[in-house]
Write an enzyme that holds these catalytic residues in place. Sequence first.
Site, PDB file in Angstrom:
ATOM      1  N   GLU A  33       0.820  -1.208   0.000  1.00  0.00           N
ATOM      2  CA  GLU A  33       0.000   0.000   0.000  1.00  0.00           C
ATOM      3  C   GLU A  33       0.862   1.270   0.000  1.00  0.00           C
ATOM      4  O   GLU A  33       0.374   2.360   0.315  1.00  0.00           O
ATOM      5  CB  GLU A  33      -0.963   0.039   1.205  1.00  0.00           C
ATOM      6  N   ARG A  35       6.289   7.453  -6.675  1.00  0.00           N
ATOM      7  CA  ARG A  35       5.400   7.287  -7.826  1.00  0.00           C
ATOM      8  C   ARG A  35       5.011   8.656  -8.363  1.00  0.00           C
ATOM      9  O   ARG A  35       4.481   9.496  -7.632  1.00  0.00           O
ATOM     10  CB  ARG A  35       4.164   6.500  -7.379  1.00  0.00           C
ATOM     11  N   GLY A  87     -11.023   3.814 -19.188  1.00  0.00           N
ATOM     12  CA  GLY A  87     -12.413   4.241 -19.247  1.00  0.00           C
ATOM     13  C   GLY A  87     -12.864   4.729 -20.603  1.00  0.00           C
ATOM     14  O   GLY A  87     -14.024   5.149 -20.762  1.00  0.00           O
ATOM     15  N   ASP A 135      -1.006  -1.690  -9.966  1.00  0.00           N
ATOM     16  CA  ASP A 135      -1.270  -3.108  -9.753  1.00  0.00           C
ATOM     17  C   ASP A 135      -1.190  -3.826 -11.096  1.00  0.00           C
ATOM     18  O   ASP A 135      -1.768  -3.365 -12.095  1.00  0.00           O
ATOM     19  CB  ASP A 135      -2.653  -3.321  -9.148  1.00  0.00           C
ATOM     20  N   TRP A 193      -0.583   5.100  -0.321  1.00  0.00           N
ATOM     21  CA  TRP A 193      -1.159   5.517  -1.599  1.00  0.00           C
ATOM     22  C   TRP A 193      -2.681   5.425  -1.568  1.00  0.00           C
ATOM     23  O   TRP A 193      -3.339   5.541  -2.581  1.00  0.00           O
ATOM     24  CB  TRP A 193      -0.567   4.732  -2.761  1.00  0.00           C
ATOM     25  N   ASP A 210      -5.589  -6.349   3.106  1.00  0.00           N
ATOM     26  CA  ASP A 210      -6.751  -6.495   2.222  1.00  0.00           C
ATOM     27  C   ASP A 210      -8.069  -6.404   2.967  1.00  0.00           C
ATOM     28  O   ASP A 210      -9.049  -5.861   2.450  1.00  0.00           O
ATOM     29  CB  ASP A 210      -6.694  -7.842   1.495  1.00  0.00           C
TER      30      ASP A 210
END
Length: 492
Positions: free
Chosen positions: A185, A231, A248, A324, A376, A432
Amino acid sequence: MSQREPVGTFCLVLHSHLPWLAHHGRWPVGEEWLYQAWAHAYLPVLDVVERLAAEGFRDQLTLGVTPVLAAQLDDPHCLRGMHDWLGGWLLRAHGAAPRLPDLATHEHRAATAALALFESRWRHGASPVLRRLADAGALELLGGPATHPFAPLLLPEVRAFALETGLADTTIRLGSRPAGIWAPECGYAPGMEHGYAAAGVRRFLVDGPALHGDTALARPAGGSDVLAFGRDLEVTYRVWSPRSGYPGDRDYRDFHTFDHPSGLKPARVTGRSVAPEDKQPYDPARAAAAVARDAADFVSVVRERLLNLRERLGRPALTVAAFDTELFGHWWHEGPAWLEAVLRALPEAGVRVTTLRGAADAGLVGGPVELPPSSWGSGKDWRVWAGDQVADFVGLNEQVQKTLLGSVAPGLARDPVRDALAQEALLALSSDWAFMVSKDSAADYARSRAYAHAGRVEELAGLLTDGSRTEAARRIASWPARPFGHVDARAL
C-alpha cells in the site's frame, strides 16, 4: 531501438497481489479471483516481457509478486484448478457462439492462446517463469512482507518478522534475495527504512505526495542509505486515477457488463453514464485503434515530463509509474497490448526504460529526505487501514500481534504448531481485509476472513498453553489452507 541520447529515464513498476484465497470457493470471491487475474493479467503481461526479451529488450519493468500470491501461483491445487478454468473459458466461448458469434470467435482465440501458453510455460508454476526472466535481465523482481500487511500499524518485531518471512520465501522460490521491495500500500512510517536496511533492502516505493511531488530522483530516506522512489502521479494518473484514465475510454471492453449465460463480457464502455443494457458491442478493431492512440499519448506525456524535469534540474531525471499488475488485462482488457506498444515506443522516443535497480545504478539519486507517515490510499494517509470504519480491525490486529509474540518459544527445533499460528497471524494482518471494508468491496467476506484467521491464532495459543499439542495438530489438519510459503516462527 534508438541510439540517440536519452532525454531521461522511465521506470514502470507493477505489483501483483491478491488476497490469500485458501480454496475458499468461487465467484464473487475465492479462487475465481485468482484464475481471472492469472488468465487475463499474469499470463499475457509476462508473455509481453518474454517476447520483447527475445528481441533484445532488457530491464523492461520492475515487478513485485506478493509472497502469498507467489505461493498460490506455484501450488499444485491451484495449477490444476487454473488448467480446468482455462478449459472452461474455452467451453464458455463455444457455448456463446450461437448467440454472440463475433465475441465467441474472439474469446475462442484468446482462450486457446492462454491454454497453449499455460501448458508450455506455466505448468510448473510461476517461479520458473519469473526466475528465467530475471536471470535474462528482462526485469527486476521485488520482494516484500509475506502477506501484504499495512506495515506502519505493525509492532516493530512483527513488522520485521513479516518482511523476513516474505524475503526468505522469495529467495527460496527465485534463487536470490530481493534488494528492492514494493512497500505494501506504499505504507510508510518514519524509521521503517532502518528495518529495511537491517533486512538487506536497498530501495522501496512510496507514493508521490510523500515526496511532496518531487519524484524526479530517488532519495535516501531518514538518514539511511535506503532509497525511496516516488510514484509520479502526473504520469501514473494518465493511465489510471481515482477519476479517469485510458481504461475508461468508450472503445475499450467494459469490465462490469456480462453476458450472464456465458460469463463473457460482450460490451464496450460506450459511455460512463450508459446503462449496461444500452452499451454497444465490443469491437476488437476499435479497441486496437484506441490502444495505438493511447500508447502514443502516454509516450508523449513521458517524454515531455522528462524534458521539463531535465530543464528544471539541469540533469537527466526519472519518472516512475506504478500500478497493480491486475490492471493490465484483468481490469483493462487491452492493457497488455497497450503495455507492449509503450515498451516498444519509449526507446524510439529517446526515453531510457529501466528498472529501479537500473535507475539507482545510473546515479539518478538526489539528496536525503525525511518522509512523513503516508500511503497511496485515500487521502494519502492511513485512514483506509485505521479509520473509523475499521476501528475493530485495529483492535483485532493489536490482539493478534500480542498473542503471536506471547506464543514465541526459544529453541532450535522447528515447531509446526507455532509455525501454523504464525501463518494464521500473518494472514489475519493482511491489509486487504481493512481495504475491502473501507471501500465496501466484499466487506462481509473480508470481515469473515480476518476474524477467522484471528480466531485460529487464539485457538492455537490456548491449546499450546494447555499443552494440548495433539488437539492442536488435529485442528490444523482440519483447516482448508495449506502453508502458503516458508513460515518459520523461530524468526520472531
